[in-house]
Design an enzyme around this catalytic site. Structure first.
Site, PDB file in Angstrom:
ATOM      1  N   GLU A 248      -7.099  -7.597   2.472  1.00  0.00           N
ATOM      2  CA  GLU A 248      -7.629  -8.970   2.615  1.00  0.00           C
ATOM      3  C   GLU A 248      -7.088  -9.839   1.478  1.00  0.00           C
ATOM      4  OE1 GLU A 248     -11.422  -7.209   2.529  1.00  0.00           O
ATOM      5  OE2 GLU A 248     -12.065  -8.056   4.462  1.00  0.00           O
TER       6      GLU A 248
ATOM      7  N   LYS B 212       4.176   4.768  -4.589  1.00  0.00           N
ATOM      8  CA  LYS B 212       3.419   3.717  -5.262  1.00  0.00           C
ATOM      9  C   LYS B 212       2.003   4.218  -5.522  1.00  0.00           C
ATOM     10  CE  LYS B 212       2.109  -1.140  -5.213  1.00  0.00           C
ATOM     11  NZ  LYS B 212       0.713  -0.860  -5.556  1.00  0.00           N
TER      12      LYS B 212
HETATM   13  N1  9MJ Z   1       2.367   1.694  -8.992  1.00  0.00           N
HETATM   14  C1  9MJ Z   1       3.524   2.410  -9.055  1.00  0.00           C
HETATM   15  O1  9MJ Z   1       3.544   3.603  -8.737  1.00  0.00           O
HETATM   16  N2  9MJ Z   1       4.711   1.746  -9.477  1.00  0.00           N
HETATM   17  N3  9MJ Z   1       4.762   0.463  -9.923  1.00  0.00           N
HETATM   18  C2  9MJ Z   1       6.050   0.257 -10.221  1.00  0.00           C
HETATM   19  C3  9MJ Z   1       6.585  -0.999 -10.763  1.00  0.00           C
HETATM   20  C4  9MJ Z   1       5.883  -2.161 -10.971  1.00  0.00           C
HETATM   21  C5  9MJ Z   1       6.805  -3.073 -11.506  1.00  0.00           C
HETATM   22  C6  9MJ Z   1       8.006  -2.434 -11.597  1.00  0.00           C
HETATM   23  O2  9MJ Z   1       7.860  -1.132 -11.151  1.00  0.00           O
HETATM   24  N4  9MJ Z   1       6.823   1.334  -9.980  1.00  0.00           N
HETATM   25  C7  9MJ Z   1       5.989   2.281  -9.529  1.00  0.00           C
HETATM   26  N5  9MJ Z   1       6.349   3.539  -9.159  1.00  0.00           N
END
Ligand code: 9MJ
Length: 323
Positions: free
Chosen positions: A34, A116
């Site tokens: 959202e 992520k």
């Molecule tokens: N949350 C996460 O796993 N992230 N976040 C980035 C990121 C955020 C800005 C640049 O790279 N990379 C990974 N694997």
């Protein structure tokens, strides 16, 4: 027209209210999906009416001001947040715009694809290999000092090893394994405390404790994925950077990371991860796609709050748990 201005104002208020709930109290009232939707509508209006994108618009800020209970730490280099795409068409737009607009090359780009993690972004500054200080992302410019708490994370070295640089700002995501999250919530309810809504709130709540002894009881984990300042030998690629961080002794999710060439391979890896995410011991909310060549990343540069060289390909919201 004033109808659009009214809508823009309402969106700003709703987004800023959410940021306070989410960043100060770790207690959001609306889902990520959202929130993303509100934010995308805001960006769309501001694209059409750039005069509305004033400095106090949430589109020009990241997160919320850090709460006062921690001392503020200014990041030497801002911690940017990722824009996101939600389907293959938007993914292909991202790739196409990079190849034609910024790099004027039709050839396929090489991407580094990372899971992520859905946790709390932190920055760890190591000087001469020693962990000097740690901070949350905060609003991207100024975070909260959480060095004592970060030191309680098992597996995070106080001293780097091998060919580490003189000074490096490591960026990573702090998170809970799902099993540890469930056990923590079990203890919360047994102690008559409110359970955490999800692993991310539990990680944020556990890390932003004034008393590090409380943090020490929480089995937090961290995966490192990027850097701010680096004084020393610069790796050539994102994947090379991840390998270097692992060599220095930092926890990195190397075995789940892939380097591919071309957007079709990116789409295939996304489908593979979406299909197998439930076998992972931790929560992920998508895949992060980064141009692998660090020189190209610098050539492509950044927008006001996000890299141009990276995007998050988010999963669709999970179907509401069937009762
Ligand atoms: N949350 C996460 O796993 N992230 N976040 C980035 C990121 C955020 C800005 C640049 O790279 N990379 C990974 N694997």
């Amino acid at each position: 027209d004033d109808q659009v201005v009214a809508r823009h104002k309402a969106l700003c208020q709703e987004i800023l209210r959410h940021n306070r709930l989410y960043h100060r109290l770790d207690a959001p009232e609306i889902s990520d999906a959202e929130y993303d939707q509100l934010f995308r509508e805001l960006l769309a209006i501001e694209e059409q009416y750039p005069q509305l994108a004033t400095p106090d618009s949430p589109s020009q800020q990241v997160g919320a001001e850090p709460v006062e209970k921690f001392s503020p730490i200014r990041h030497a280099q801002p911690m940017l947040s990722l824009r996101n795409v939600r389907n293959d068409a938007e993914l292909r737009d991202f790739d196409h715009s990079l190849r034609t607009t910024f790099l004027a090359r039709e050839s396929e780009l090489e991407y580094c694809l990372e899971l992520k993690l859905d946790g709390l972004a932190v920055e760890l500054t190591y000087r001469d290999g020693r962990l000097l200080q740690a901070s949350t992302r905060g609003d991207g410019i100024t975070g909260e000092e959480i060095s004592e708490n970060i030191r309680t994370i098992a597996g995070l070295p106080k001293q780097l090893q091998g060919d580490y640089p003189d000074l490096v700002d490591i960026r990573g995501e702090v998170f809970f394994d799902l099993d540890d999250f469930r056990r923590l919530n079990q203890r919360q309810s047994e102690a008559g405390l409110k359970p955490f809504a999800n692993p991310r709130n539990a990680a944020a709540g556990s890390l932003r404790q004034l008393d590090a002894a409380v943090t020490a009881e929480r089995p937090l984990r961290i995966f490192c994925y990027g850097i701010g300042r680096l004084e020393g030998a610069q790796p050539e690629t994102q994947f090379g950077l991840l390998e270097a961080m692992a060599r220095w002794g930092l926890p990195v999710n190397l075995e789940q990371t892939r380097v591919v060439r071309g957007v079709d391979a990116v789409a295939r890896r996304y489908a593979e991860i979406l299909d197998s995410r439930d076998n992972l011991p931790y929560e992920i909310d998508g895949m992060v796609i980064k141009i692998n060549d660090l020189a190209l990343q610098h050539e492509v540069g950044e927008l006001s709050r996000s890299p141009r060289w990276a995007i998050a390909y988010k999963f669709p919201p999970r179907q509401a748990e069937t009762v």
